[in-house]
Scaffold this motif. Structure first.
Motif, mmCIF file in Angstrom:
data_model
loop_
_atom_site.group_PDB
_atom_site.id
_atom_site.type_symbol
_atom_site.label_atom_id
_atom_site.label_comp_id
_atom_site.label_asym_id
_atom_site.label_seq_id
_atom_site.Cartn_x
_atom_site.Cartn_y
_atom_site.Cartn_z
ATOM 1 N N MET A 1 0.766 -1.310 -0.037
ATOM 2 C CA MET A 1 0.031 0.053 -0.198
ATOM 3 C C MET A 1 1.111 1.348 -0.074
ATOM 4 O O MET A 1 1.931 1.345 0.682
ATOM 5 C CB MET A 1 -0.799 0.081 1.352
ATOM 6 C CG MET A 1 -2.002 0.885 1.197
ATOM 7 S SD MET A 1 -2.895 1.234 2.915
ATOM 8 C CE MET A 1 -1.922 2.146 3.693
ATOM 9 N N MET A 2 0.515 2.144 -0.844
ATOM 10 C CA MET A 2 1.428 3.533 -0.953
ATOM 11 C C MET A 2 1.132 4.240 0.376
ATOM 12 O O MET A 2 -0.047 4.516 0.689
ATOM 13 C CB MET A 2 0.539 4.224 -2.195
ATOM 14 C CG MET A 2 1.373 5.547 -2.275
ATOM 15 S SD MET A 2 2.759 5.552 -3.303
ATOM 16 C CE MET A 2 2.066 5.451 -4.897
ATOM 17 N N ILE A 3 2.134 4.793 1.147
ATOM 18 C CA ILE A 3 2.059 5.651 2.184
ATOM 19 C C ILE A 3 2.213 7.032 1.750
ATOM 20 O O ILE A 3 3.314 7.169 1.094
ATOM 21 C CB ILE A 3 2.967 5.312 3.310
ATOM 22 C CG1 ILE A 3 2.948 3.701 3.734
ATOM 23 C CG2 ILE A 3 2.768 5.995 4.457
ATOM 24 C CD1 ILE A 3 3.798 2.903 4.141
ATOM 25 N N LYS A 4 1.264 7.850 1.959
ATOM 26 C CA LYS A 4 1.406 9.348 1.556
ATOM 27 C C LYS A 4 1.224 10.113 2.784
ATOM 28 O O LYS A 4 0.450 10.049 3.795
ATOM 29 C CB LYS A 4 0.294 9.703 0.496
ATOM 30 C CG LYS A 4 0.297 8.970 -0.708
ATOM 31 C CD LYS A 4 -0.777 9.654 -1.507
ATOM 32 C CE LYS A 4 -0.680 8.722 -3.044
ATOM 33 N NZ LYS A 4 -2.014 9.048 -3.501
ATOM 34 N N THR A 5 2.186 11.290 2.753
ATOM 35 C CA THR A 5 1.925 12.275 3.904
ATOM 36 C C THR A 5 2.101 13.578 3.182
ATOM 37 O O THR A 5 2.762 13.730 2.408
ATOM 38 C CB THR A 5 3.253 12.145 4.724
ATOM 39 O OG1 THR A 5 3.255 10.714 5.281
ATOM 40 C CG2 THR A 5 3.361 12.891 5.864
ATOM 41 N N VAL A 6 1.407 14.601 3.668
ATOM 42 C CA VAL A 6 1.513 15.981 3.293
ATOM 43 C C VAL A 6 2.198 16.621 4.519
ATOM 44 O O VAL A 6 1.362 16.837 5.273
ATOM 45 C CB VAL A 6 0.079 16.603 2.728
ATOM 46 C CG1 VAL A 6 0.243 17.934 2.466
ATOM 47 C CG2 VAL A 6 -0.289 15.596 1.421
ATOM 48 N N ILE A 7 2.785 17.487 4.132
ATOM 49 C CA ILE A 7 3.500 18.351 5.226
ATOM 50 C C ILE A 7 3.250 19.757 4.575
ATOM 51 O O ILE A 7 3.467 20.253 3.608
ATOM 52 C CB ILE A 7 5.085 18.473 5.291
ATOM 53 C CG1 ILE A 7 5.129 16.994 6.037
ATOM 54 C CG2 ILE A 7 5.562 19.456 6.125
ATOM 55 C CD1 ILE A 7 6.880 16.793 5.929
ATOM 56 N N LYS A 8 2.552 20.765 5.648
ATOM 57 C CA LYS A 8 2.339 22.038 5.346
ATOM 58 C C LYS A 8 3.078 23.118 5.992
ATOM 59 O O LYS A 8 3.265 22.865 7.502
ATOM 60 C CB LYS A 8 0.650 22.295 5.528
ATOM 61 C CG LYS A 8 0.360 23.799 4.876
ATOM 62 C CD LYS A 8 -1.023 24.000 5.111
ATOM 63 C CE LYS A 8 -1.425 25.285 4.773
ATOM 64 N NZ LYS A 8 -2.835 25.886 5.219
ATOM 65 N N GLY A 9 3.560 24.119 5.410
ATOM 66 C CA GLY A 9 4.325 24.890 5.844
ATOM 67 C C GLY A 9 4.978 26.025 5.006
ATOM 68 O O GLY A 9 4.776 26.124 3.788
ATOM 69 N N ASP A 10 5.930 26.838 5.707
ATOM 70 C CA ASP A 10 6.469 27.953 4.751
ATOM 71 C C ASP A 10 7.633 27.235 4.238
ATOM 72 O O ASP A 10 8.778 27.081 4.850
ATOM 73 C CB ASP A 10 7.016 29.056 5.610
ATOM 74 C CG ASP A 10 5.801 29.789 6.041
ATOM 75 O OD1 ASP A 10 4.635 29.810 5.254
ATOM 76 O OD2 ASP A 10 5.876 30.553 7.243
ATOM 77 N N ILE A 11 7.656 26.842 3.211
ATOM 78 C CA ILE A 11 8.774 25.937 2.343
ATOM 79 C C ILE A 11 9.941 26.802 1.869
ATOM 80 O O ILE A 11 9.624 27.476 1.283
ATOM 81 C CB ILE A 11 8.476 24.910 1.399
ATOM 82 C CG1 ILE A 11 7.116 24.227 1.988
ATOM 83 C CG2 ILE A 11 9.330 24.002 0.450
ATOM 84 C CD1 ILE A 11 6.223 23.569 0.760
ATOM 85 N N VAL A 12 11.173 26.484 2.066
ATOM 86 C CA VAL A 12 12.449 27.084 1.647
ATOM 87 C C VAL A 12 13.211 26.017 1.249
ATOM 88 O O VAL A 12 13.756 25.157 1.687
ATOM 89 C CB VAL A 12 13.054 28.183 2.393
ATOM 90 C CG1 VAL A 12 14.346 28.809 1.935
ATOM 91 C CG2 VAL A 12 12.095 29.026 3.496
ATOM 92 N N PHE A 13 13.409 26.187 0.010
ATOM 93 C CA PHE A 13 14.350 25.340 -0.728
ATOM 94 C C PHE A 13 15.159 25.973 -2.125
ATOM 95 O O PHE A 13 15.143 27.010 -2.211
ATOM 96 C CB PHE A 13 13.983 23.869 -1.298
ATOM 97 C CG PHE A 13 12.725 23.972 -2.570
ATOM 98 C CD1 PHE A 13 11.528 24.940 -2.248
ATOM 99 C CD2 PHE A 13 12.940 23.537 -3.595
ATOM 100 C CE1 PHE A 13 10.727 25.031 -3.433
ATOM 101 C CE2 PHE A 13 12.154 23.624 -4.618
ATOM 102 C CZ PHE A 13 10.880 24.495 -4.543
#
Ligand code: GUN
Ligand code: FE
Length: 430
Positions: free
Chosen positions: A1-13
Protein backbone atom coordinates in the motif's frame (compact mmCIF):
# COMPACT_ATOMS: atom_id res chain seq x y z
CA UNK A 1 0.00 0.00 0.00
CA UNK A 2 1.23 3.48 -0.91
CA UNK A 3 1.96 5.55 2.20
CA UNK A 4 1.37 9.27 1.59
CA UNK A 5 2.10 12.20 3.87
CA UNK A 6 1.47 15.90 3.26
CA UNK A 7 3.46 18.52 5.17
CA UNK A 8 2.19 22.10 5.21
CA UNK A 9 4.46 25.02 6.10
CA UNK A 10 6.62 27.88 4.82
CA UNK A 11 8.83 25.93 2.43
CA UNK A 12 12.35 27.17 1.63
CA UNK A 13 14.49 25.20 -0.81
CA UNK A 14 16.92 25.58 -3.70
CA UNK A 15 17.19 24.53 -7.31
CA UNK A 16 20.56 26.27 -7.73
CA UNK A 17 23.29 27.38 -5.30
CA UNK A 18 22.78 31.13 -5.45
CA UNK A 19 19.01 31.39 -4.89
CA UNK A 20 16.23 30.28 -2.60
CA UNK A 21 12.75 29.31 -3.74
CA UNK A 22 10.08 30.03 -1.13
CA UNK A 23 6.46 28.90 -0.91
CA UNK A 24 4.54 30.44 1.98
CA UNK A 25 1.93 28.02 3.38
CA UNK A 26 2.94 25.44 0.76
CA UNK A 27 2.58 21.68 0.60
CA UNK A 28 5.13 18.88 0.28
CA UNK A 29 3.75 15.47 -0.62
CA UNK A 30 5.78 12.41 0.38
CA UNK A 31 5.13 9.03 -1.19
CA UNK A 32 6.95 5.93 -0.02
CA UNK A 33 9.71 7.96 1.61
CA UNK A 34 10.33 10.17 -1.42
CA UNK A 35 9.33 13.70 -2.38
CA UNK A 36 6.40 13.48 -4.81
CA UNK A 37 5.51 17.17 -5.18
CA UNK A 38 6.23 20.63 -3.78
CA UNK A 39 3.49 23.13 -4.46
CA UNK A 40 1.45 26.12 -3.31
CA UNK A 41 -1.68 23.97 -3.66
CA UNK A 42 -2.68 20.66 -2.13
CA UNK A 43 -2.17 18.07 -4.87
CA UNK A 44 -2.90 14.61 -3.58
CA UNK A 45 -5.61 12.01 -3.95
CA UNK A 46 -6.61 8.98 -1.95
CA UNK A 47 -5.75 8.59 1.72
CA UNK A 48 -2.96 10.60 3.22
CA UNK A 49 -1.61 11.75 6.56
CA UNK A 50 -1.73 15.54 6.94
CA UNK A 51 0.85 17.32 9.11
CA UNK A 52 0.08 20.99 9.60
CA UNK A 53 3.19 23.05 10.36
CA UNK A 54 1.72 26.30 9.06
CA UNK A 55 3.89 29.27 10.05
CA UNK A 56 6.99 27.08 10.57
CA UNK A 57 9.93 26.80 8.16
CA UNK A 58 10.15 23.56 6.17
CA UNK A 59 13.62 22.96 4.69
CA UNK A 60 15.83 20.08 3.44
CA UNK A 61 17.72 18.06 6.08
CA UNK A 62 21.37 18.89 6.64
CA UNK A 63 24.29 16.67 5.65
CA UNK A 64 27.44 16.63 7.80
CA UNK A 65 30.11 15.06 5.61
CA UNK A 66 32.83 14.69 8.26
CA UNK A 67 32.81 14.17 12.02
CA UNK A 68 34.43 11.97 14.67
CA UNK A 69 31.97 10.19 16.96
CA UNK A 70 34.49 9.33 19.74
CA UNK A 71 35.59 12.97 19.95
CA UNK A 72 32.12 14.10 20.97
CA UNK A 73 33.08 13.51 24.60
CA UNK A 74 35.66 16.33 24.73
CA UNK A 75 34.01 18.91 22.49
CA UNK A 76 34.99 22.45 23.43
CA UNK A 77 38.15 21.56 25.36
CA UNK A 78 41.87 21.86 24.52
CA UNK A 79 40.99 24.37 21.84
CA UNK A 80 44.24 26.32 22.24
CA UNK A 81 46.41 23.83 20.30
CA UNK A 82 47.28 23.21 16.64
CA UNK A 83 46.42 19.98 14.86
CA UNK A 84 49.36 17.65 15.62
CA UNK A 85 49.74 18.69 19.29
CA UNK A 86 45.97 18.57 19.69
CA UNK A 87 45.76 15.06 18.17
CA UNK A 88 48.39 13.81 20.58
CA UNK A 89 46.69 15.39 23.58
CA UNK A 90 42.93 15.02 23.09
CA UNK A 91 41.74 12.67 20.32
CA UNK A 92 44.39 10.01 20.79
CA UNK A 93 43.90 9.68 24.55
CA UNK A 94 40.11 9.73 24.27
CA UNK A 95 39.92 7.30 21.35
CA UNK A 96 42.00 4.71 23.24
CA UNK A 97 39.09 4.35 25.69
CA UNK A 98 36.87 2.75 23.02
CA UNK A 99 38.65 -0.60 23.45
CA UNK A 100 36.26 -1.02 26.39
CA UNK A 101 32.64 -1.98 25.67
CA UNK A 102 31.25 -0.19 28.70
CA UNK A 103 32.82 3.17 27.86
CA UNK A 104 31.94 2.87 24.18
CA UNK A 105 28.33 2.07 24.97
CA UNK A 106 27.94 5.09 27.21
CA UNK A 107 29.83 7.56 25.02
CA UNK A 108 28.31 6.44 21.72
CA UNK A 109 24.85 6.46 23.30
CA UNK A 110 25.30 10.15 24.15
CA UNK A 111 26.71 10.88 20.69
CA UNK A 112 23.90 9.12 18.84
CA UNK A 113 21.18 10.80 20.89
CA UNK A 114 22.80 14.20 20.26
CA UNK A 115 23.03 13.63 16.51
CA UNK A 116 19.47 12.36 16.36
CA UNK A 117 18.21 15.54 18.04
CA UNK A 118 20.33 17.85 15.87
CA UNK A 119 19.52 19.30 12.44
CA UNK A 120 21.70 16.65 10.79
CA UNK A 121 19.87 13.98 8.79
CA UNK A 122 22.90 12.31 7.14
CA UNK A 123 26.54 12.07 8.12
CA UNK A 124 29.94 10.57 7.28
CA UNK A 125 31.40 9.46 10.59
CA UNK A 126 34.81 8.33 11.85
CA UNK A 127 34.71 5.81 14.72
CA UNK A 128 38.00 4.45 16.14
CA UNK A 129 40.31 1.54 15.30
CA UNK A 130 38.20 -0.77 17.50
CA UNK A 131 35.99 -3.22 15.61
CA UNK A 132 33.58 -4.05 18.42
CA UNK A 133 32.92 -0.40 19.30
CA UNK A 134 32.48 0.42 15.59
CA UNK A 135 29.87 -2.32 15.15
CA UNK A 136 28.19 -1.05 18.34
CA UNK A 137 27.84 2.55 17.12
CA UNK A 138 26.66 1.38 13.71
CA UNK A 139 23.82 -0.53 15.35
CA UNK A 140 22.97 2.48 17.54
CA UNK A 141 22.88 4.76 14.49
CA UNK A 142 20.69 2.27 12.63
CA UNK A 143 18.18 2.46 15.48
CA UNK A 144 18.24 6.28 15.35
CA UNK A 145 16.74 6.41 11.84
CA UNK A 146 19.54 8.65 10.53
CA UNK A 147 21.42 7.64 7.38
CA UNK A 148 25.18 7.42 7.84
CA UNK A 149 28.47 6.09 6.57
CA UNK A 150 30.65 4.94 9.46
CA UNK A 151 34.34 4.07 9.22
CA UNK A 152 36.40 1.82 11.41
CA UNK A 153 39.54 3.94 11.49
CA UNK A 154 42.77 2.43 10.13
CA UNK A 155 46.11 3.47 11.66
CA UNK A 156 49.32 1.44 12.00
CA UNK A 157 52.13 3.99 12.44
CA UNK A 158 53.15 7.24 14.19
CA UNK A 159 50.46 6.84 16.82
CA UNK A 160 50.46 5.97 20.53
CA UNK A 161 50.71 2.23 21.28
CA UNK A 162 47.07 1.93 22.28
CA UNK A 163 46.00 3.26 18.88
CA UNK A 164 48.57 1.53 16.69
CA UNK A 165 47.17 -1.55 15.01
CA UNK A 166 49.63 -4.42 15.30
CA UNK A 167 50.04 -4.85 11.54
CA UNK A 168 48.49 -3.80 8.26
CA UNK A 169 46.95 -7.28 8.01
CA UNK A 170 45.36 -6.98 11.47
CA UNK A 171 43.88 -3.63 10.45
CA UNK A 172 42.42 -5.19 7.28
CA UNK A 173 41.04 -8.26 9.10
CA UNK A 174 39.28 -6.05 11.66
CA UNK A 175 37.89 -3.83 8.90
CA UNK A 176 36.49 -6.87 7.11
CA UNK A 177 34.86 -8.09 10.30
CA UNK A 178 33.06 -4.72 10.70
CA UNK A 179 31.90 -4.85 7.08
CA UNK A 180 30.61 -8.41 7.53
CA UNK A 181 28.95 -7.76 10.90
CA UNK A 182 26.98 -4.78 9.57
CA UNK A 183 26.00 -6.01 6.12
CA UNK A 184 22.31 -6.31 6.98
CA UNK A 185 21.95 -2.71 8.21
CA UNK A 186 19.85 -0.57 5.86
CA UNK A 187 20.78 2.98 6.72
CA UNK A 188 24.24 2.57 8.23
CA UNK A 189 26.98 1.66 5.77
CA UNK A 190 30.72 1.08 6.09
CA UNK A 191 33.25 3.44 4.51
CA UNK A 192 37.00 2.87 4.15
CA UNK A 193 38.71 5.24 6.60
CA UNK A 194 42.50 5.61 6.59
CA UNK A 195 42.82 8.24 9.35
CA UNK A 196 45.33 10.29 7.36
CA UNK A 197 48.62 9.57 5.63
CA UNK A 198 50.88 10.13 8.67
CA UNK A 199 49.14 7.31 10.55
CA UNK A 200 48.96 4.73 7.71
CA UNK A 201 51.92 2.74 6.35
CA UNK A 202 52.33 2.22 2.60
CA UNK A 203 51.44 -1.44 3.09
CA UNK A 204 48.21 -0.54 4.89
CA UNK A 205 47.20 2.03 2.25
CA UNK A 206 47.83 -0.48 -0.52
CA UNK A 207 45.77 -3.16 1.19
CA UNK A 208 42.95 -0.70 1.93
CA UNK A 209 42.81 0.16 -1.78
CA UNK A 210 42.42 -3.54 -2.62
CA UNK A 211 39.80 -4.04 0.11
CA UNK A 212 37.85 -0.99 -1.07
CA UNK A 213 37.68 -2.36 -4.57
CA UNK A 214 36.66 -5.83 -3.41
CA UNK A 215 33.66 -4.51 -1.47
CA UNK A 216 32.92 -1.49 -3.70
CA UNK A 217 33.01 0.94 -0.76
CA UNK A 218 33.44 4.73 -0.58
CA UNK A 219 36.41 6.38 1.16
CA UNK A 220 36.81 9.20 3.70
CA UNK A 221 39.97 10.78 5.09
CA UNK A 222 41.80 14.05 5.79
CA UNK A 223 43.79 16.08 3.27
CA UNK A 224 46.03 19.16 3.40
CA UNK A 225 44.46 20.44 6.61
CA UNK A 226 47.28 22.06 8.53
CA UNK A 227 50.82 23.22 7.64
CA UNK A 228 52.48 21.04 10.32
CA UNK A 229 50.69 17.98 8.96
CA UNK A 230 51.71 18.79 5.38
CA UNK A 231 55.38 19.08 6.44
CA UNK A 232 55.09 15.66 8.07
CA UNK A 233 53.63 14.13 4.89
CA UNK A 234 56.46 15.70 2.84
CA UNK A 235 59.00 14.17 5.21
CA UNK A 236 57.34 10.72 5.12
CA UNK A 237 56.73 10.76 1.35
CA UNK A 238 59.48 12.64 -0.51
CA UNK A 239 58.49 10.65 -3.61
CA UNK A 240 55.14 12.41 -4.20
CA UNK A 241 54.47 15.84 -5.75
CA UNK A 242 51.57 16.56 -3.39
CA UNK A 243 49.73 14.97 -0.46
CA UNK A 244 46.71 13.61 -2.39
CA UNK A 245 48.97 11.31 -4.38
CA UNK A 246 49.60 9.26 -1.23
CA UNK A 247 45.91 8.23 -1.43
CA UNK A 248 45.57 8.23 -5.21
CA UNK A 249 48.62 5.98 -5.74
CA UNK A 250 46.76 3.32 -3.74
CA UNK A 251 43.35 3.66 -5.39
CA UNK A 252 41.87 5.59 -2.46
CA UNK A 253 41.11 8.93 -4.11
CA UNK A 254 37.91 8.69 -6.16
CA UNK A 255 39.39 6.34 -8.78
CA UNK A 256 40.67 2.80 -8.38
CA UNK A 257 43.94 1.76 -10.02
CA UNK A 258 41.97 0.38 -12.97
CA UNK A 259 40.14 3.70 -13.43
CA UNK A 260 36.80 2.77 -11.84
CA UNK A 261 35.12 5.70 -10.02
CA UNK A 262 33.86 5.61 -6.43
CA UNK A 263 32.74 8.21 -3.89
CA UNK A 264 35.47 9.81 -1.80
CA UNK A 265 35.21 12.66 0.68
CA UNK A 266 38.32 14.45 1.93
CA UNK A 267 38.11 16.76 4.91
CA UNK A 268 39.64 20.25 4.75
CA UNK A 269 41.88 20.71 1.64
CA UNK A 270 42.78 24.12 3.12
CA UNK A 271 46.20 24.15 1.49
CA UNK A 272 45.62 22.08 -1.66
CA UNK A 273 47.74 23.54 -4.48
CA UNK A 274 47.00 23.67 -8.22
CA UNK A 275 47.99 20.05 -8.95
CA UNK A 276 46.09 18.68 -5.97
CA UNK A 277 42.94 20.66 -6.82
CA UNK A 278 43.12 19.39 -10.39
CA UNK A 279 43.25 15.79 -9.13
CA UNK A 280 40.32 16.48 -6.76
CA UNK A 281 38.33 17.70 -9.75
CA UNK A 282 39.44 15.00 -12.20
CA UNK A 283 38.62 12.23 -9.71
CA UNK A 284 35.30 13.77 -8.58
CA UNK A 285 36.41 13.89 -4.93
CA UNK A 286 34.12 15.74 -2.51
CA UNK A 287 35.66 18.34 -0.20
CA UNK A 288 34.29 18.45 3.37
CA UNK A 289 34.87 22.10 4.28
CA UNK A 290 35.03 22.47 8.07
CA UNK A 291 35.54 26.16 8.82
CA UNK A 292 34.94 25.93 12.57
CA UNK A 293 37.56 23.20 12.95
CA UNK A 294 39.95 25.18 10.73
CA UNK A 295 39.56 28.17 13.06
CA UNK A 296 39.97 26.15 16.26
CA UNK A 297 43.08 24.28 15.10
CA UNK A 298 44.66 27.34 13.38
CA UNK A 299 44.61 25.35 10.16
CA UNK A 300 43.77 28.29 7.92
CA UNK A 301 40.96 29.39 5.62
CA UNK A 302 40.04 27.12 2.72
CA UNK A 303 39.53 29.20 -0.46
CA UNK A 304 36.02 27.94 -1.10
CA UNK A 305 35.24 30.53 -3.78
CA UNK A 306 38.25 29.30 -5.74
CA UNK A 307 37.04 25.70 -5.31
CA UNK A 308 33.61 26.66 -6.64
CA UNK A 309 35.04 28.70 -9.53
CA UNK A 310 37.08 25.65 -10.52
CA UNK A 311 34.04 23.36 -10.38
CA UNK A 312 35.05 21.32 -7.30
CA UNK A 313 32.36 19.66 -5.18
CA UNK A 314 32.26 21.47 -1.83
CA UNK A 315 30.21 20.12 1.08
CA UNK A 316 30.11 21.25 4.72
CA UNK A 317 31.11 19.45 7.90
CA UNK A 318 31.36 20.01 11.63
CA UNK A 319 34.53 17.90 12.09
CA UNK A 320 33.50 17.26 15.70
CA UNK A 321 35.63 17.70 17.77
CA UNK A 322 38.13 19.85 15.86
CA UNK A 323 34.85 21.69 15.44
CA UNK A 324 33.27 22.21 18.86
CA UNK A 325 29.64 22.21 17.72
CA UNK A 326 27.48 19.61 16.01
CA UNK A 327 25.27 22.38 14.59
CA UNK A 328 25.45 22.46 10.79
CA UNK A 329 23.72 25.84 10.97
CA UNK A 330 26.75 27.19 12.85
CA UNK A 331 29.02 25.67 10.19
CA UNK A 332 27.10 27.53 7.45
CA UNK A 333 27.53 30.79 9.34
CA UNK A 334 31.28 30.23 9.78
CA UNK A 335 31.59 29.29 6.11
CA UNK A 336 30.24 32.72 5.16
CA UNK A 337 32.30 34.51 7.81
CA UNK A 338 35.68 32.97 6.97
CA UNK A 339 35.10 33.52 3.24
CA UNK A 340 34.61 37.22 4.00
CA UNK A 341 37.94 37.33 5.83
CA UNK A 342 39.66 35.47 2.98
CA UNK A 343 38.30 38.03 0.52
CA UNK A 344 39.17 40.99 2.76
CA UNK A 345 42.62 39.88 3.89
CA UNK A 346 43.96 37.36 1.37
CA UNK A 347 42.51 37.62 -2.14
CA UNK A 348 40.13 40.35 -3.25
CA UNK A 349 39.37 38.51 -6.50
CA UNK A 350 37.47 35.82 -4.56
CA UNK A 351 34.12 37.24 -3.38
CA UNK A 352 32.61 35.93 -0.14
CA UNK A 353 30.27 32.93 -0.03
CA UNK A 354 26.61 33.89 0.40
CA UNK A 355 24.25 32.27 2.89
CA UNK A 356 22.35 30.65 -0.02
CA UNK A 357 25.56 29.05 -1.28
CA UNK A 358 26.44 27.79 2.21
CA UNK A 359 22.95 26.29 2.64
CA UNK A 360 23.27 24.59 -0.74
CA UNK A 361 26.61 23.03 0.30
CA UNK A 362 24.99 21.67 3.48
CA UNK A 363 22.00 20.18 1.61
CA UNK A 364 22.16 19.53 -2.16
CA UNK A 365 25.97 19.28 -2.45
CA UNK A 366 26.47 17.07 0.62
CA UNK A 367 23.32 15.12 -0.23
CA UNK A 368 24.78 14.07 -3.57
CA UNK A 369 27.33 11.94 -1.70
CA UNK A 370 24.35 9.86 -0.53
CA UNK A 371 22.47 9.69 -3.85
CA UNK A 372 19.20 11.52 -4.64
CA UNK A 373 19.31 13.49 -1.41
CA UNK A 374 19.27 17.12 -0.28
CA UNK A 375 16.76 18.62 -2.72
CA UNK A 376 13.02 19.11 -2.71
CA UNK A 377 12.54 17.54 -6.13
CA UNK A 378 10.36 14.68 -7.21
CA UNK A 379 12.09 11.34 -6.62
CA UNK A 380 14.51 12.65 -3.99
CA UNK A 381 14.54 11.09 -0.51
CA UNK A 382 12.24 13.00 1.85
CA UNK A 383 14.80 14.35 4.33
CA UNK A 384 13.02 17.31 5.91
CA UNK A 385 13.42 19.65 8.89
CA UNK A 386 10.62 21.72 10.39
CA UNK A 387 12.00 24.76 12.22
CA UNK A 388 10.08 26.85 14.70
CA UNK A 389 11.71 30.25 14.28
CA UNK A 390 8.84 31.82 16.19
CA UNK A 391 10.86 31.03 19.32
CA UNK A 392 13.03 34.03 18.39
CA UNK A 393 10.84 37.01 19.29
CA UNK A 394 10.85 39.89 16.79
CA UNK A 395 8.40 42.51 15.59
CA UNK A 396 9.67 42.76 12.01
CA UNK A 397 8.19 40.78 9.13
CA UNK A 398 10.75 38.80 7.18
CA UNK A 399 10.58 36.67 4.03
CA UNK A 400 10.89 32.90 4.59
CA UNK A 401 14.48 32.83 3.25
CA UNK A 402 15.50 35.72 5.53
CA UNK A 403 13.88 33.83 8.40
CA UNK A 404 16.01 30.78 7.54
CA UNK A 405 19.20 32.85 7.50
CA UNK A 406 18.26 34.44 10.83
CA UNK A 407 17.51 30.99 12.24
CA UNK A 408 20.99 29.80 11.19
CA UNK A 409 22.72 32.80 12.74
CA UNK A 410 20.69 32.79 15.96
CA UNK A 411 20.27 29.05 16.48
CA UNK A 412 22.61 29.14 19.44
CA UNK A 413 20.12 31.48 21.13
CA UNK A 414 17.24 29.04 21.00
CA UNK A 415 16.08 27.31 24.13
CA UNK A 416 15.35 23.96 22.52
CA UNK A 417 17.06 24.38 19.16
CA UNK A 418 13.68 25.18 17.65
CA UNK A 419 13.60 21.99 15.53
CA UNK A 420 10.04 20.73 15.88
CA UNK A 421 10.14 17.79 13.49
CA UNK A 422 12.71 15.84 11.51
CA UNK A 423 12.11 13.33 8.72
CA UNK A 424 14.65 11.02 7.10
CA UNK A 425 13.56 9.07 4.00
CA UNK A 426 10.03 10.17 4.89
CA UNK A 427 10.17 8.60 8.35
CA UNK A 428 9.56 10.92 11.28
CA UNK A 429 12.56 10.80 13.64
CA UNK A 430 10.97 13.16 16.21
N1 GUN B 1 43.76 14.46 11.02
C1 GUN B 1 43.96 13.20 11.45
N2 GUN B 1 43.12 12.89 12.46
C2 GUN B 1 42.36 13.97 12.66
C3 GUN B 1 41.32 14.27 13.56
O1 GUN B 1 40.90 13.46 14.39
N3 GUN B 1 40.78 15.52 13.46
C4 GUN B 1 41.20 16.44 12.55
N4 GUN B 1 40.61 17.62 12.51
N5 GUN B 1 42.20 16.19 11.71
C5 GUN B 1 42.77 14.98 11.76
FE1 FE C 1 38.48 15.25 11.08
Amino acid sequence: MMIKTVIKGDIVFQKEPTKFVTIKSGYITIENGKIASVSDALKVDGDYEFLDFDGKLVVPGLVDTHLHAPQNAFRGTDMDLELIDWLNKSPFSEEAKYSGAEYAEKAYGIFTEGLKNSATTRACIFATIHKDATVLIMNMLEDSGLVTYVGKVNMDRNSPDALTEKSADRSIIDTVSVIEATKNLKNTKPIITPRFTPSCSDELMKKLGILRQKYGLPVQSHLSENLGEIELVKFLHPEVDFYAQTYDNNGLFGKSLNGESFKTVMAHCVWSGDGERKLIKDNGVYIAHSPISNLNLSSGIAPVRRFLNEGLKVTLATDVAGGHTKSMFSVMVSCVQVSKMYWRLVDQTLPPITFAEAFYMATAAGGEFFGKVGRFESGYDADILVLDDGVIPSCTTLSPDNRLERYAYLNGDLRSGGICAKFVKGKRIF
